[in-house]
Scaffold this motif. Structure first.
Motif, PDB file in Angstrom:
ATOM      1  N   ARG A  57      -4.862   4.472   1.703  1.00  0.00           N
ATOM      2  CA  ARG A  57      -4.550   2.834   0.910  1.00  0.00           C
ATOM      3  C   ARG A  57      -5.380   2.164  -0.099  1.00  0.00           C
ATOM      4  NH1 ARG A  57      -4.435   0.021   6.834  1.00  0.00           N
ATOM      5  NH2 ARG A  57      -5.973   0.844   6.698  1.00  0.00           N
ATOM      6  N   THR A  58      -4.655   1.824  -0.735  1.00  0.00           N
ATOM      7  CA  THR A  58      -5.414   0.254  -1.954  1.00  0.00           C
ATOM      8  C   THR A  58      -5.615  -0.281  -1.111  1.00  0.00           C
ATOM      9  OG1 THR A  58      -3.411  -1.100  -2.308  1.00  0.00           O
ATOM     10  CG2 THR A  58      -3.141   1.720  -3.636  1.00  0.00           C
ATOM     11  N   LEU A  59      -6.910  -1.016  -1.834  1.00  0.00           N
ATOM     12  CA  LEU A  59      -7.339  -2.385  -1.923  1.00  0.00           C
ATOM     13  C   LEU A  59      -6.246  -3.554  -1.390  1.00  0.00           C
ATOM     14  CD1 LEU A  59      -9.654  -4.416  -0.861  1.00  0.00           C
ATOM     15  CD2 LEU A  59      -9.589  -5.391  -3.329  1.00  0.00           C
ATOM     16  N   LYS A  60      -5.278  -3.765  -1.596  1.00  0.00           N
ATOM     17  CA  LYS A  60      -4.305  -4.874  -1.320  1.00  0.00           C
ATOM     18  C   LYS A  60      -3.807  -4.275  -0.240  1.00  0.00           C
ATOM     19  CE  LYS A  60      -0.089  -6.133  -3.237  1.00  0.00           C
ATOM     20  NZ  LYS A  60       0.832  -6.610  -2.056  1.00  0.00           N
ATOM     21  N   ASP A  61      -3.171  -2.594   0.325  1.00  0.00           N
ATOM     22  CA  ASP A  61      -2.570  -2.237   1.143  1.00  0.00           C
ATOM     23  C   ASP A  61      -3.470  -2.501   2.371  1.00  0.00           C
ATOM     24  OD1 ASP A  61       0.056  -1.973   0.137  1.00  0.00           O
ATOM     25  OD2 ASP A  61      -0.827   0.489  -0.106  1.00  0.00           O
ATOM     26  N   TYR A  62      -4.317  -2.599   2.486  1.00  0.00           N
ATOM     27  CA  TYR A  62      -5.653  -2.560   3.450  1.00  0.00           C
ATOM     28  C   TYR A  62      -5.868  -4.259   4.049  1.00  0.00           C
ATOM     29  CZ  TYR A  62     -10.077  -2.086   6.365  1.00  0.00           C
ATOM     30  OH  TYR A  62     -11.073  -2.235   7.016  1.00  0.00           O
ATOM     31  N   VAL A  63      -5.776  -5.062   2.692  1.00  0.00           N
ATOM     32  CA  VAL A  63      -5.916  -6.454   3.257  1.00  0.00           C
ATOM     33  C   VAL A  63      -4.130  -6.427   4.306  1.00  0.00           C
ATOM     34  CG1 VAL A  63      -6.232  -9.069   2.112  1.00  0.00           C
ATOM     35  CG2 VAL A  63      -7.160  -6.670   1.888  1.00  0.00           C
ATOM     36  N   ASP A  64      -3.118  -6.449   3.388  1.00  0.00           N
ATOM     37  CA  ASP A  64      -1.934  -7.174   3.323  1.00  0.00           C
ATOM     38  C   ASP A  64      -1.716  -6.317   5.551  1.00  0.00           C
ATOM     39  OD1 ASP A  64      -0.775  -7.792   1.324  1.00  0.00           O
ATOM     40  OD2 ASP A  64      -0.189  -5.793   0.565  1.00  0.00           O
ATOM     41  N   ALA A 156     -14.221 -11.336   7.899  1.00  0.00           N
ATOM     42  CA  ALA A 156     -13.828 -10.402   9.674  1.00  0.00           C
ATOM     43  C   ALA A 156     -12.140  -9.941   9.009  1.00  0.00           C
ATOM     44  CB  ALA A 156     -13.661 -11.176  10.907  1.00  0.00           C
ATOM     45  N   GLY A 157     -11.513 -10.862   8.883  1.00  0.00           N
ATOM     46  CA  GLY A 157     -10.090 -10.767   8.611  1.00  0.00           C
ATOM     47  C   GLY A 157      -9.500  -9.236   7.801  1.00  0.00           C
ATOM     48  N   HIS A 158     -11.292  -9.761   6.229  1.00  0.00           N
ATOM     49  CA  HIS A 158     -10.804  -8.925   5.271  1.00  0.00           C
ATOM     50  C   HIS A 158     -11.552  -7.826   5.135  1.00  0.00           C
ATOM     51  CE1 HIS A 158      -8.268 -12.313   3.473  1.00  0.00           C
ATOM     52  NE2 HIS A 158      -7.693 -11.223   4.143  1.00  0.00           N
ATOM     53  N   GLY A 159     -12.510  -7.889   5.809  1.00  0.00           N
ATOM     54  CA  GLY A 159     -14.129  -6.679   5.676  1.00  0.00           C
ATOM     55  C   GLY A 159     -14.701  -7.108   4.582  1.00  0.00           C
ATOM     56  N   THR A 160     -14.518  -7.667   3.649  1.00  0.00           N
ATOM     57  CA  THR A 160     -15.646  -8.703   2.141  1.00  0.00           C
ATOM     58  C   THR A 160     -14.649 -10.153   2.079  1.00  0.00           C
ATOM     59  OG1 THR A 160     -15.066  -5.783   1.736  1.00  0.00           O
ATOM     60  CG2 THR A 160     -15.809  -7.814   0.041  1.00  0.00           C
ATOM     61  N   SER A 328     -23.051   2.856   0.966  1.00  0.00           N
ATOM     62  CA  SER A 328     -22.298   2.644  -0.840  1.00  0.00           C
ATOM     63  C   SER A 328     -21.639   1.628  -1.387  1.00  0.00           C
ATOM     64  CB  SER A 328     -23.118   3.699  -1.473  1.00  0.00           C
ATOM     65  OG  SER A 328     -22.169   4.778  -1.472  1.00  0.00           O
ATOM     66  N   PHE A 329     -20.461   1.617  -0.541  1.00  0.00           N
ATOM     67  CA  PHE A 329     -18.658   1.443  -0.558  1.00  0.00           C
ATOM     68  C   PHE A 329     -19.289   0.022  -1.221  1.00  0.00           C
ATOM     69  CE2 PHE A 329     -13.954   0.816  -0.013  1.00  0.00           C
ATOM     70  CZ  PHE A 329     -13.970   1.455  -1.199  1.00  0.00           C
ATOM     71  N   PHE A 330     -18.578  -0.825  -1.925  1.00  0.00           N
ATOM     72  CA  PHE A 330     -18.464  -2.114  -1.998  1.00  0.00           C
ATOM     73  C   PHE A 330     -17.840  -2.796  -0.822  1.00  0.00           C
ATOM     74  CE2 PHE A 330     -17.585  -5.720  -3.937  1.00  0.00           C
ATOM     75  CZ  PHE A 330     -18.773  -6.149  -4.546  1.00  0.00           C
ATOM     76  N   CYS A 331     -16.605  -2.433  -0.383  1.00  0.00           N
ATOM     77  CA  CYS A 331     -16.087  -3.046   0.705  1.00  0.00           C
ATOM     78  C   CYS A 331     -16.794  -2.847   1.767  1.00  0.00           C
ATOM     79  CB  CYS A 331     -14.553  -3.232   0.208  1.00  0.00           C
ATOM     80  SG  CYS A 331     -13.782  -3.670  -1.507  1.00  0.00           S
ATOM     81  N   GLY A 332     -16.241  -3.993   2.095  1.00  0.00           N
ATOM     82  CA  GLY A 332     -16.515  -3.545   4.158  1.00  0.00           C
ATOM     83  C   GLY A 332     -14.823  -3.825   5.003  1.00  0.00           C
ATOM     84  N   LYS A 333     -15.606  -3.215   6.175  1.00  0.00           N
ATOM     85  CA  LYS A 333     -14.481  -2.520   7.188  1.00  0.00           C
ATOM     86  C   LYS A 333     -14.457  -3.710   8.122  1.00  0.00           C
ATOM     87  CE  LYS A 333     -13.252   1.179  10.378  1.00  0.00           C
ATOM     88  NZ  LYS A 333     -11.518   1.365  10.077  1.00  0.00           N
ATOM     89  N   ALA A 334     -13.133  -4.152   8.151  1.00  0.00           N
ATOM     90  CA  ALA A 334     -12.200  -5.340   8.520  1.00  0.00           C
ATOM     91  C   ALA A 334     -12.245  -5.098   9.953  1.00  0.00           C
ATOM     92  CB  ALA A 334     -10.733  -5.534   8.124  1.00  0.00           C
ATOM     93  N   LEU A 335     -12.429  -6.481  10.916  1.00  0.00           N
ATOM     94  CA  LEU A 335     -12.001  -6.802  12.618  1.00  0.00           C
ATOM     95  C   LEU A 335     -10.577  -5.559  12.931  1.00  0.00           C
ATOM     96  CD1 LEU A 335     -13.020  -6.794  15.323  1.00  0.00           C
ATOM     97  CD2 LEU A 335     -12.779  -9.224  14.989  1.00  0.00           C
ATOM     98  N   PRO A 336      -9.561  -6.551  12.391  1.00  0.00           N
ATOM     99  CA  PRO A 336      -8.195  -5.655  12.600  1.00  0.00           C
ATOM    100  C   PRO A 336      -8.184  -4.181  12.084  1.00  0.00           C
ATOM    101  CG  PRO A 336      -7.584  -7.550  11.041  1.00  0.00           C
ATOM    102  CD  PRO A 336      -9.942  -7.545  11.541  1.00  0.00           C
TER     103      PRO A 336
END
Length: 404
Positions: A57-64, A156-160, A328-336
């Motif tokens: 998914r894209t970052l936007k899809d992941y956040v949504d 926690a909600g977005h991972g980053t 090394s991935f810039f973003c983190g994994k979100a709790l949801p």
């Protein structure tokens, strides 16, 4: 027809003159705008890519998707669901979020400061002074730790979570007048007094989708070659914040920007924007020991300075909830996303249990007819046409096993 690049749109290659002749910036500044927008475009393309860490998914899809789980979002009914069927979303993810964030964010962690003299010996006096400055700044900005709570909530909600750290000076305007004549509308003795406050530290949380970075496999934000914050403002907001800046009065409307850039940059994002909106790019770059800080508003350069920090660091901080397998991935994994399977499994079992209770209370009926089943779909109070007597289907109610 191939689309033109930003440089081709800005410059007429045959005449080597600015294509947008009445551009308020100089030729040199226009060339820098071209260079910056091409880098911002590259960062924007990276943001709109599908990444394996986000399940393609894209970052936007992941956040949504994560935000929908936090908000207990129930999608509209489709043809796969009958009107009587249960389609609920249990608030497990939201409650887990509250429990986790409340546990770690109700009390701000204590910081330890250590100062050393030129000879390497510890200097406790300086360390205590710095500690007092730090605590004063925190109490001034966030006395009730509400923003600290929302920082943890966002991580926690977005991972980053991205945090901006800088300074600010507030300015207030006091208006005074001696008298006003309601019959003539004349005002006398009008005075305007501007007062500038103290220069204080100022931090704010940056919306993740507004922040762009160049290298997605460099977790240290200070090692990024360039970063940018891209925001939309109304004309009023822009004038309030940047009204006194260089060339701010020459910032064009959105339609003029479309003519200027053509199909380049990310103009597709601008199509449905109102005329009075201003796209503001705050661009930071480190290159060959030098730093660059630029602000571009609707294609016009309004500020060009080095990064306003003596250490030359970006005024941003990054923190994550959990790392992915590739750290090394810039973003983190979100709790949801972490508990998505548990959430979906619980939703499925609970919805089935409620459906079973509905069918037990309002049992489908079978009746006598000259043919076999004509409709085998079960729903409350429905009559199924079969050979034989009319009788309700024996559907047991949910038991202890279902509740368990």
């Amino acid at each position: 027809m191939a689309s033109k690049t930003a440089g081709q749109v800005m410059l007429d290659q045959e005449e080597e003159k600015p294509k947008y002749a009445d551009h308020p910036n100089t030729m040199e500044e226009q060339l820098e705008i071209v260079s910056i927008t091409e880098k911002v475009n590259k960062m924007f393309e990276n943001q709109t890519m599908s990444w394996r860490e986000f399940n393609d998914r894209t970052l936007k899809d992941y956040v949504d998707d994560n935000e929908k789980r936090i908000n207990n979002y129930v999608p509209p009914r489709d043809e796969d669901f009958d009107d009587w069927q249960t389609k609920g979303f249990e608030g497990i993810t939201r409650e887990k979020m509250f429990a986790f964030v409340a546990k770690v964010a109700m009390q701000r962690p204590k910081y330890k400061f250590k100062a050393t003299k030129k000879d390497g010996m510890l200097d406790r006096v300086v360390a205590d002074v710095v500690k007092d400055f730090h605590e004063y700044s925190l109490l001034l900005e966030d006395p009730t730790s509400v923003q600290f709570f929302y920082d943890a909530w966002s991580a926690a909600g977005h991972g980053t979570c991205i945090r901006y750290e800088g300074i600010a000076q507030d300015e207030t305007v006091e208006e005074e007048f001696e008298s006003y004549d309601v019959r003539t509308g004349q005002i006398t003795g009008y005075k305007e007094k501007r007062t500038k406050g103290d220069i204080n530290c100022r931090s704010r949380r940056v919306r993740l989708m507004d922040f762009l970075w160049y290298d997605w496999h460099e977790p240290d934000i200070q090692k990024q070659p360039c970063v940018a914050e891209v925001v939309w403002m109304t004309r009023h907001q822009f004038n309030t914040t940047y009204g006194d800046y260089y060339n701010a009065e020459n910032v064009p409307e959105a339609s003029a920007v479309s003519d200027m850039w053509g199909e380049s940059f990310y103009m597709d994002q601008w199509k449905d924007m109102a005329e009075d909106m201003v796209n503001v790019i705050m661009f930071y770059e480190k290159c060959k020991g030098k730093t660059k800080f630029r602000i571009i508003a609707n294609g016009v350069l309004i500020l060009a300075t080095p990064i306003p920090r003596k250490d030359g660091k970006y005024p941003f901080a990054r923190f994550i909830f959990k790392p992915f397998a590739d750290e090394s991935f810039f973003c983190g994994k979100a709790l949801p996303d972490e508990i998505a399977w548990d959430q979906d499994l619980y939703n499925a079992f609970k919805n089935m249990m409620v459906d079973r209770a509905i069918l037990h209370i309002q049992r489908p009926l079978i009746t006598d007819a000259d043919n076999e089943f004509t409709d085998v779909l079960m729903s409350p109070n429905k009559i199924l046409s079969v050979k034989g007597n009319v009788q309700p289907l024996d559907l047991p109610a949910p038991g202890n096993a279902d509740m368990q």
